[in-house]
Design a protein around this motif. Structure first.
Motif, PDB file in Angstrom:
ATOM      1  N   ARG A 277     -27.670  -4.834 -26.846  1.00  0.00           N
ATOM      2  CA  ARG A 277     -28.107  -5.603 -25.683  1.00  0.00           C
ATOM      3  C   ARG A 277     -27.028  -6.601 -25.286  1.00  0.00           C
ATOM      4  NH1 ARG A 277     -34.010  -7.429 -27.921  1.00  0.00           N
ATOM      5  NH2 ARG A 277     -34.944  -5.342 -28.119  1.00  0.00           N
ATOM      6  N   ASP A 294     -31.813  -3.493 -22.131  1.00  0.00           N
ATOM      7  CA  ASP A 294     -32.651  -3.111 -23.262  1.00  0.00           C
ATOM      8  C   ASP A 294     -32.292  -1.697 -23.701  1.00  0.00           C
ATOM      9  OD1 ASP A 294     -34.510  -3.328 -25.248  1.00  0.00           O
ATOM     10  OD2 ASP A 294     -36.265  -3.377 -23.931  1.00  0.00           O
ATOM     11  N   LEU A 296     -34.235   1.566 -25.560  1.00  0.00           N
ATOM     12  CA  LEU A 296     -35.542   2.086 -25.944  1.00  0.00           C
ATOM     13  C   LEU A 296     -35.393   3.404 -26.693  1.00  0.00           C
ATOM     14  CD1 LEU A 296     -37.542   1.504 -22.619  1.00  0.00           C
ATOM     15  CD2 LEU A 296     -37.303  -0.054 -24.575  1.00  0.00           C
ATOM     16  N   ASP A 299     -41.361   4.398 -28.286  1.00  0.00           N
ATOM     17  CA  ASP A 299     -42.052   3.204 -27.773  1.00  0.00           C
ATOM     18  C   ASP A 299     -41.482   1.925 -28.385  1.00  0.00           C
ATOM     19  OD1 ASP A 299     -42.915   3.721 -30.315  1.00  0.00           O
ATOM     20  OD2 ASP A 299     -45.035   3.329 -29.927  1.00  0.00           O
ATOM     21  N   GLN A 300     -40.294   2.006 -28.958  1.00  0.00           N
ATOM     22  CA  GLN A 300     -39.688   0.844 -29.601  1.00  0.00           C
ATOM     23  C   GLN A 300     -38.520   0.314 -28.784  1.00  0.00           C
ATOM     24  OE1 GLN A 300     -38.569   1.741 -33.623  1.00  0.00           O
ATOM     25  NE2 GLN A 300     -40.502   2.762 -34.113  1.00  0.00           N
ATOM     26  N   SER A 301     -38.309  -0.992 -28.890  1.00  0.00           N
ATOM     27  CA  SER A 301     -37.165  -1.640 -28.276  1.00  0.00           C
ATOM     28  C   SER A 301     -36.175  -2.005 -29.380  1.00  0.00           C
ATOM     29  CB  SER A 301     -37.597  -2.898 -27.523  1.00  0.00           C
ATOM     30  OG  SER A 301     -36.476  -3.582 -27.005  1.00  0.00           O
ATOM     31  N   GLU A 303     -32.373  -3.568 -30.790  1.00  0.00           N
ATOM     32  CA  GLU A 303     -31.305  -4.522 -30.532  1.00  0.00           C
ATOM     33  C   GLU A 303     -29.985  -3.786 -30.302  1.00  0.00           C
ATOM     34  OE1 GLU A 303     -29.488  -8.098 -29.799  1.00  0.00           O
ATOM     35  OE2 GLU A 303     -31.633  -7.808 -30.206  1.00  0.00           O
TER      36      GLU A 303
END
Length: 450
Positions: A277, A294, A296, A299-301, A303
């Protein structure tokens, strides 16, 4: 050119013990399929139902109760009927020290394109030589088969790191060390012509199992490792995270129109480097810059993400980005190319036509290309370059071509995935050539391939 193997499977193997991809190559009937069958059989990599099916096969070529091990990879009816390998067969097995993916590739000249497919992702290559078919002159000369030389040349152009020469069918020459030494010396002289210094050799009998997994006692003069022990010791190509980011865009993802936020993500696989990021990126070949908002995955974000991961990138800026564009590190972008020089292996039965256009497929980008000049043709036997007016099936040549739109490309020896390409016939949609991108002494990006 990549095998259709689940990424999760590959990541798990690589994380646990180190995954080695290798292929078997060589001329027709050198014993490639039998060698793989012996590897799997002696390492307990064959299930009972597979053994039962092989013993009842209609086209098995063994006698009595002996199992025809080549049937384990020669699964097509045409392969079993003709006794040759046609398509690339992938098999997976493991030892206590390592896991393997094997590609059994055809030896017939007509199916060289399939050998190229299997070799394109290999870390090592086993060049099999049928010792009974090598011509041994009374004057001490040794003549290797042309297809052995062709497959070796292709492996060299693809920069396969490890070359293992397996002198097979030693039982047919009564395990004679003198014959083995002459064959090895001849291959080393040919490898020196190609510029290959690191070649490992091993005498074996795939049919009898000598020196494949078990050493046996019929070649006491050989003090080296068995084939499986040698494969377990080889290093594996490690995709470096310190390389600049290369992210070919495969798909632009939008929401379904029923949400208030304007979601726009760029989906693809990280082919080199890493991304975090806040990183500044450049969109190639356009040249616009952007900031990573971001990252992805499902369904996770995240770093950050690294090479090999398939992710969706969200950017702070709203830019015109589509499939075929490349997101790269702003401080270390790829080189945009419109005129390139290439070594290509011609894979089509239709000869090269300088008057025609072809599609050039590079990562997710496809552009129109035209071959303008055939510079030199490689003589497989002598490794010398000579003039040529056209290219025929399996020819390896140096050409110059122009592309309609710039390619964001790297040298193949720096980043494999962004250094490879294929040429496609725009009429038949058949792959007619495959290649790699290299950097010449002047620092200019050039394309070479096989």
């Amino acid at each position: 050119m990549n095998a259709a193997i689940p990424k999760q499977f590959l990541q798990e193997l690589t994380r646990e013990r180190g995954l080695l991809r290798f292929i078997t190559a060589g001329s027709v009937d050198d014993g490639k399929s039998t060698l793989i069958g012996r590897l799997l059989f002696d390492s307990k990599g064959i299930f009972a139902d597979q053994l039962d099916a092989m013993s009842r096969a209609r086209h098995r070529r063994s006698t009595g109760d002996t199992i025809d091990l080549s049937l384990l990879t020669d699964g097509l009816e045409a392969e079993r009927e003709q006794g040759i390998t046609i398509d690339v067969a992938y098999r997976y097995f493991a030892t206590p020290r390592r896991k393997f993916i094997i590609a059994d590739t055809p030896g017939h000249e007509q199916y060289t394109r399939n050998m190229v497919t299997g070799a394109s992702t290999a870390d090592a290559i086993i060049i099999l030589i049928d010792v009974s078919k090598v011509r041994l002159g009374d004057d001490g000369s040794v003549e290797l088969l042309v297809q052995t030389k062709r497959h070796s040349s292709i492996a060299h152009l693809l920069q396969i790191e490890h070359v293992v020469v397996a002198v097979n069918k030693m039982d047919l020459v009564h395990y004679d060390q003198t014959v083995y030494d002459r064959v090895v010396q001849a291959y080393r002289e040919f490898a020196q012509q190609m510029g290959v210094a690191d070649v490992r050799t091993i005498p074996l009998s795939a049919l009898a199992g000598d020196n494949v997994v078990i050493a046996g006692d019929r070649m006491p003069w050989y003090q080296g490792p068995t084939l499986i022990a040698l494969l377990e010791s080889l290093s594996v190509y490690d995709a470096c995270h310190d390389e600049p980011l290369r992210f070919p865009v495969q798909l632009v993802a939008r929401h379904n129109g029923h949400e208030a936020n304007d979601f726009r993500g760029y989906m693809g696989r990280i082919e080199a480097g890493k991304v975090s990021r806040g990183d500044r990126l450049v969109v190639q070949p356009g040249g616009s810059t952007a900031t990573v908002k971001d990252i992805l995955i499902l369904d996770q974000s995240l770093e950050s993400a690294v090479v090999g991961q398939s992710v969706t990138l969200l950017l702070e800026e709203h830019l015109d980005i589509s499939r075929g564009d490349m997101l790269a590190s702003a401080d270390r972008p790829a080189n945009p190319l419109k005129t390139v020089t290439a070594d290509v292996c011609w894979l089509s039965e239709e000869p090269l036509d300088l008057r025609r256009k072809y599609w050039l497929k590079h990562t997710t980008r496809q552009v129109t290309a035209r071959v303008t000049t055939i510079n030199t043709l490689l003589d497989i036997n002598t490794q010398q370059k000579q003039p040529a007016a056209t290219l025929q099936l399996n020819d390896i040549a140096n050409i110059t071509l122009n592309v309609q739109q710039p390619l964001a490309a790297d040298a193949y020896d720096a980043i494999r995935s962004t250094g490879a390409f294929i040429l496609i016939d725009e009429v038949t949609h058949q792959t007619v050539a495959a290649g790699m991108i290299r950097r010449d002494a002047s620092g200019v990006e050039n394309v070479s391939g096989c």
